[in-house]
Structure formats: C-alpha cells, structure tokens
Design an enzyme around this catalytic site. Structure first.
Site, PDB file in Angstrom:
ATOM      1  N   HIS A  12      37.202  21.715  -2.014  1.00 19.06           N
ATOM      2  CA  HIS A  12      37.339  23.030  -2.425  1.00 19.06           C
ATOM      3  C   HIS A  12      38.568  22.951  -3.478  1.00 19.06           C
ATOM      4  O   HIS A  12      39.776  23.123  -3.153  1.00 19.06           O
ATOM      5  CB  HIS A  12      37.936  24.015  -1.305  1.00 19.06           C
ATOM      6  CG  HIS A  12      37.909  25.431  -1.645  1.00 19.06           C
ATOM      7  ND1 HIS A  12      37.125  26.423  -1.007  1.00 19.06           N
ATOM      8  CD2 HIS A  12      38.637  26.206  -2.622  1.00 19.06           C
ATOM      9  CE1 HIS A  12      37.555  27.781  -1.710  1.00 19.06           C
ATOM     10  NE2 HIS A  12      38.093  27.819  -2.504  1.00 19.06           N
ATOM     11  N   HIS A  14      39.529  24.707  -7.554  1.00 17.83           N
ATOM     12  CA  HIS A  14      38.965  25.291  -8.864  1.00 17.83           C
ATOM     13  C   HIS A  14      39.298  24.573 -10.070  1.00 17.83           C
ATOM     14  O   HIS A  14      40.504  24.437 -10.336  1.00 17.83           O
ATOM     15  CB  HIS A  14      39.378  26.873  -9.042  1.00 17.83           C
ATOM     16  CG  HIS A  14      39.121  27.735  -7.739  1.00 17.83           C
ATOM     17  ND1 HIS A  14      38.184  28.657  -7.854  1.00 17.83           N
ATOM     18  CD2 HIS A  14      39.369  27.668  -6.436  1.00 17.83           C
ATOM     19  CE1 HIS A  14      37.896  29.264  -6.776  1.00 17.83           C
ATOM     20  NE2 HIS A  14      38.747  28.641  -5.675  1.00 17.83           N
ATOM     21  N   ASP A  16      39.476  25.798 -13.008  1.00  9.39           N
ATOM     22  CA  ASP A  16      40.315  26.466 -13.809  1.00  9.39           C
ATOM     23  C   ASP A  16      41.585  26.626 -13.195  1.00  9.39           C
ATOM     24  O   ASP A  16      42.705  27.138 -13.761  1.00  9.39           O
ATOM     25  CB  ASP A  16      39.829  27.734 -14.381  1.00  9.39           C
ATOM     26  CG  ASP A  16      39.107  28.676 -13.282  1.00  9.39           C
ATOM     27  OD1 ASP A  16      38.774  27.995 -12.041  1.00  9.39           O
ATOM     28  OD2 ASP A  16      39.037  29.848 -13.461  1.00  9.39           O
ATOM     29  N   GLY A 181      37.032  34.956  -5.848  1.00  8.25           N
ATOM     30  CA  GLY A 181      37.547  36.354  -6.514  1.00  8.25           C
ATOM     31  C   GLY A 181      38.281  36.981  -5.525  1.00  8.25           C
ATOM     32  O   GLY A 181      38.409  36.652  -4.367  1.00  8.25           O
ATOM     33  N   HIS A 210      33.632  32.140  -0.443  1.00  4.25           N
ATOM     34  CA  HIS A 210      34.987  32.489  -0.139  1.00  4.25           C
ATOM     35  C   HIS A 210      35.227  33.713   0.847  1.00  4.25           C
ATOM     36  O   HIS A 210      34.503  34.712   0.431  1.00  4.25           O
ATOM     37  CB  HIS A 210      35.962  32.877  -1.228  1.00  4.25           C
ATOM     38  CG  HIS A 210      36.370  31.863  -2.091  1.00  4.25           C
ATOM     39  ND1 HIS A 210      35.535  31.212  -2.770  1.00  4.25           N
ATOM     40  CD2 HIS A 210      37.704  31.379  -2.485  1.00  4.25           C
ATOM     41  CE1 HIS A 210      36.255  30.411  -3.599  1.00  4.25           C
ATOM     42  NE2 HIS A 210      37.755  30.420  -3.317  1.00  4.25           N
ATOM     43  N   GLU A 213      39.696  34.748   3.898  1.00  2.15           N
ATOM     44  CA  GLU A 213      40.881  34.129   3.301  1.00  2.15           C
ATOM     45  C   GLU A 213      41.979  35.046   3.559  1.00  2.15           C
ATOM     46  O   GLU A 213      42.838  34.905   4.399  1.00  2.15           O
ATOM     47  CB  GLU A 213      40.606  33.812   1.695  1.00  2.15           C
ATOM     48  CG  GLU A 213      41.823  33.043   1.376  1.00  2.15           C
ATOM     49  CD  GLU A 213      41.677  32.930  -0.319  1.00  2.15           C
ATOM     50  OE1 GLU A 213      40.562  33.441  -0.934  1.00  2.15           O
ATOM     51  OE2 GLU A 213      42.369  32.263  -0.807  1.00  2.15           O
ATOM     52  N   HIS A 234      37.927  28.742   2.983  1.00  8.66           N
ATOM     53  CA  HIS A 234      39.074  29.371   3.714  1.00  8.66           C
ATOM     54  C   HIS A 234      38.688  29.566   5.258  1.00  8.66           C
ATOM     55  O   HIS A 234      38.646  29.029   6.080  1.00  8.66           O
ATOM     56  CB  HIS A 234      39.780  30.457   2.932  1.00  8.66           C
ATOM     57  CG  HIS A 234      40.304  30.188   1.460  1.00  8.66           C
ATOM     58  ND1 HIS A 234      41.410  29.236   1.358  1.00  8.66           N
ATOM     59  CD2 HIS A 234      39.681  30.277   0.474  1.00  8.66           C
ATOM     60  CE1 HIS A 234      41.432  29.041  -0.222  1.00  8.66           C
ATOM     61  NE2 HIS A 234      40.496  29.545  -0.664  1.00  8.66           N
ATOM     62  N   ASP A 292      42.999  23.788  -3.800  1.00 10.77           N
ATOM     63  CA  ASP A 292      42.327  25.159  -4.367  1.00 10.77           C
ATOM     64  C   ASP A 292      42.665  25.316  -5.728  1.00 10.77           C
ATOM     65  O   ASP A 292      41.899  25.386  -6.684  1.00 10.77           O
ATOM     66  CB  ASP A 292      42.983  26.176  -3.329  1.00 10.77           C
ATOM     67  CG  ASP A 292      42.364  27.399  -3.575  1.00 10.77           C
ATOM     68  OD1 ASP A 292      41.435  27.493  -4.004  1.00 10.77           O
ATOM     69  OD2 ASP A 292      42.877  28.611  -2.758  1.00 10.77           O
ATOM     70  N   ASP A 293      43.996  25.391  -6.076  1.00 17.25           N
ATOM     71  CA  ASP A 293      44.693  25.852  -7.318  1.00 17.25           C
ATOM     72  C   ASP A 293      45.717  25.208  -7.799  1.00 17.25           C
ATOM     73  O   ASP A 293      46.859  25.670  -7.891  1.00 17.25           O
ATOM     74  CB  ASP A 293      44.631  27.273  -7.545  1.00 17.25           C
ATOM     75  CG  ASP A 293      43.316  28.044  -7.213  1.00 17.25           C
ATOM     76  OD1 ASP A 293      42.370  27.963  -8.402  1.00 17.25           O
ATOM     77  OD2 ASP A 293      43.003  28.593  -6.287  1.00 17.25           O
TER      78      ASP A 293
HETATM   79  O1  LIG Z   1      41.794  31.386  -3.523  1.00 16.18           O
HETATM   80  C1  LIG Z   1      41.189  31.828  -4.129  1.00 16.18           C
HETATM   81  N1  LIG Z   1      40.411  32.813  -3.590  1.00 16.18           N
HETATM   82  C2  LIG Z   1      39.556  33.545  -4.281  1.00 16.18           C
HETATM   83  N2  LIG Z   1      39.102  33.409  -5.716  1.00 16.18           N
HETATM   84  C3  LIG Z   1      39.981  32.213  -6.224  1.00 16.18           C
HETATM   85  C4  LIG Z   1      40.888  31.398  -5.440  1.00 16.18           C
HETATM   86  N3  LIG Z   1      41.159  30.488  -6.328  1.00 16.18           N
HETATM   87  C5  LIG Z   1      40.605  30.896  -7.490  1.00 16.18           C
HETATM   88  N4  LIG Z   1      39.846  31.706  -7.454  1.00 16.18           N
HETATM   89  C6  LIG Z   1      39.060  32.265  -8.398  1.00 16.18           C
HETATM   90  O2  LIG Z   1      37.948  31.769  -8.842  1.00 16.18           O
HETATM   91  C7  LIG Z   1      37.599  31.481 -10.232  1.00 16.18           C
HETATM   92  C8  LIG Z   1      36.680  30.320 -10.531  1.00 16.18           C
HETATM   93  O3  LIG Z   1      37.095  29.243 -10.414  1.00 16.18           O
HETATM   94  C9  LIG Z   1      39.250  31.420 -10.615  1.00 16.18           C
HETATM   95  O4  LIG Z   1      39.137  31.898 -12.234  1.00 16.18           O
HETATM   96  C10 LIG Z   1      39.921  32.729  -9.885  1.00 16.18           C
HETATM   97  O5  LIG Z   1      39.610  33.817 -10.381  1.00 16.18           O
END
Ligand SMILES: O=c1[nH]cnc2c1ncn2[C@@H]1O[C@H](CO)[C@@H](O)[C@H]1O
Length: 356
Positions: A12, A14, A16, A181, A210, A213, A234, A292-293
């Site tokens: 998991h 992303h 971006d 999202g 998702h 979360e 999550h 995640d990010d």
């Molecule tokens: O933790 C999260 N929860 C929900 N959406 C997320 C999370 N991290 C990122 N994104 C969303 O997923 C899109 C595509 O990768 C991202 O641009 C962001 O808007």
C-alpha cells in the site's frame, strides 16, 4: 542499519504520494512552473504533515505539487522509475504501487484536475507511461513491481474508465483496482464505483478498497459485501465492530496497515501504544506494514517498521510473519506468488513451505 534488514513486501503506497521533492523542484524549473516554494526546505515544509491532522487536510497537500507532474510525459515516467529505485534501496523486493490515472492526465478527464489547461495526455497514456517507468526501474534495480489503479471516492464518473484500464493493461503489470480518496466526505459507494467493481469481479481484476481508515466499520462492511474487496486499505476502525472483525479474521482478510500515515491523517489515536495494529498482532491477523504517502509524511518504510518495533512491541518474528502474509495476499498469479514466498523463506532462513 534498518530495523528489519531483510527483504520486504509493500502493498500500500501511492505513487503520487511518493514523489521526490527534488524531482518536483526540478520538473517545475524545467517546465517553467512557479511553485509556492523554491527551496527543498520550503517545499518540504509545504508538502509535509508534521502533526496529526484530518484526512481532508492531508489530502489537500497534493494540491501543492500535482500540477507539476500531471500532464507531463517525461515527469510521469521519471517519477515511476525513481519510485522503484527508492523501494529497492529500502530493501523491498516486491511492491504494489497505486495511483489515479485521471489525476495525472490533462485530456479525456472531466474535470481536468489541478487547474491544468487542457492538453493531450489521457488517463490511458498515463498508465502506459507509468508502466514503462516501472518496468525500466524493475530492470535497473532488480525488484518486482506491479501497479493498482485508483478510483477516487468523489469522482464516481471516472470509475468505469479505471476498471477498463485495469483490463487493458493487465499484461503490463496492472494487477488490481482500488477506491481511494476522502472517506469522510461520503461513506456509501456511489453506483459508479459499484459498477466498476462488479466489472472487476467479472473480469478477474483483483480488488482492494480504502475503508475504515477514518470511516466507520460500515464502510469496511460495504467494501467487503458490495465491492467484493479482497484486501482492505487501512481498516483500523474495523475493530469497533467486533462481529465484523471476527468474521474478517476468520476469512483471513488482509489489512494494509500504514502506521505513520494513520497517526498523521488523524485516522488513529496518535499514541502509537494504543494502535489497532497491536490488536491485529495479538490476534495474528493477516496484515502488512506500508508507507502510504512517504513524501507527505516525510517517512520511509524503515520509519514505519521502527515505529512498530519501538511503540508496538514488534519482533523480528512478527516482521517475518507479516511479510510472508503480504506475499500470500499479493495480487500476483499463484506461480509468481510461490516464487516470491520461496525468496522470502530463503532470506529468512526458514524451511520452504511446499504445502502452500
Ligand atoms: O491515506 C489515504 N487515504 C485515502 N486516499 C489517499 C490516501 N493517500 C493518498 N490518497 C489519495 O489517492 C490518490 C491516488 O494515489 C492520491 O492522489 C490521494 O488523493
């Protein structure tokens, strides 16, 4: 040295949310795009969440830089390639990376995201470019990478496109569909998402969602029962519904846990010693640890593992167990899954399990 200095699996993350700050600055310069920050330090300040916030606040961070990468072929390929390099350095041998093709496009997408002018880069071509970048990275850094395409909760009109792209590019490493999202805006999946997931089931496309979360257990229930999710992104709040949690434990549902993310998005109690993953661990549930990010949390896979070790009582044995579970719950075909598992068993000094 890394907390768990052995081969790892990540399910998991992303794309971006995993871009290098240096790359954002560099691409902005090349494209002549004015950013709100022009030094690494300032850009980091702008893009990073330091203190527990809300999911909505966290998601707003993407507004600061997505317009730099979106719509630019070279940048998209570069970001995908560099992602693989980063993961290889973190000791990851298999990763499933996710993104929304629509968020990186500037044509055939309604509305055009990030205030971009209309151009000629479609979501379809975005997927092809990411595939190229990932595949070049796989060869250069000798790890295995697959991708997951995200539907966005607030954009149900994109979802059928997403599942069609999953089908079209399944031979180029796209293995699943996701729904990402803002779960706090609307909890019930719109018909657009439902139709896309039905099509995914029909076409043998794997599914993750998702859910739970920041949202309640009912979102998890819907993900499993309506969207036929095979994994939950999550899923922390599942444990608030004991009956559902018990059922998912029995079904061996996989939870994609992201410790640092869960604190900074306000999904969980910021006191890590009270984190739901501790319950998952005690129950020997099926789950993974993920970043995640990492761009937005200023983190690495190791900081997530370190957090688990320091505050949640994780041992080397548990790290091994969850990586094996992650491989088993990956969206690879059975033969490739077996190869990945054998690789892990060998690296962990375990007997090869032929009964799997
Ligand atoms: O933790 C999260 N929860 C929900 N959406 C997320 C999370 N991290 C990122 N994104 C969303 O997923 C899109 C595509 O990768 C991202 O641009 C962001 O808007």
């Amino acid at each position: 040295m890394a907390t768990f200095d052995k081969p790892k699996v990540e399910l998991h993350v992303h794309l971006d949310g995993a871009i290098r700050l240096e790359t954002i600055l560099d691409v902005a310069k090349k494209r002549g795009i004015k950013l709100e920050a022009d030094t690494l330090q300032d850009l980091m300040q702008l893009c990073t969440v330091y203190e527990p916030a809300t999911l909505t606040e966290f998601l707003s961070k993407f507004n600061h830089y997505m317009h730099v990468i979106a719509g630019n072929r070279e940048a998209i390929k570069r970001v995908a390639y560099e992602f693989v390099e980063t993961k290889a350095k973190e000791g990851v041998i298999y990763v499933e990376v996710r993104y929304s093709p629509h968020f990186l496009a500037n044509s055939s997408v309604d509305p055009i995201p990030w205030n971009q002018k209309e151009g000629d880069l479609t979501p379809d071509e975005v997927v092809s470019l990411v595939n190229q970048g990932l595949s070049d990275g796989e060869k250069a850094f000798n790890i295995k990478v697959r991708s997951i395409l995200c539907c966005m909760r607030h954009m149900p009109n994109w979802s059928m496109d997403v599942v069609e792209l999953c089908k079209k590019y399944s031979s180029e490493g796209v293995v699943a569909i996701d729904l990402a999202g803002d779960e706090s805006l609307n909890c019930v999946a719109y018909p657009g998402h439902r139709m896309a997931y039905e099509e995914a089931v029909k076409s043998g496309i794997h599914r993750t969602v998702h859910a739970g979360e920041v949202g309640p257990p009912s979102v998890v229930k819907e993900a499993v029962e309506v969207l036929k999710a095979e994994r939950i992104g999550h899923g922390y709040h599942t444990i608030e519904d004991q009956e559902l949690y018990k059922q998912l434990l029995e079904e061996n549902m996989h939870f994609e846990v992201c410790p640092i993310s869960s604190k900074l998005t306000g999904a969980c109690n910021p006191d890590f010693t009270k984190h739901p993953v501790i319950r998952f661990k005690e129950d020997q549930a099926n789950y993974s640890l993920n970043t995640d990010d990492p761009l937005i949390f200023n983190s690495t896979l190791d900081t997530d593992y370190m957090t688990a070790e320091k505050y949640m009582g994780f041992t080397e044995e548990e790290f091994k167990r969850i990586n094996i579970n992650s491989a088993k719950s990956s969206f690879l075909p059975e033969k490739e899954k077996k190869d990945l598992l054998n690789h892990l068993f060998e690296a962990y000094g375990m007997m090869v399990n032929t009964s799997f």
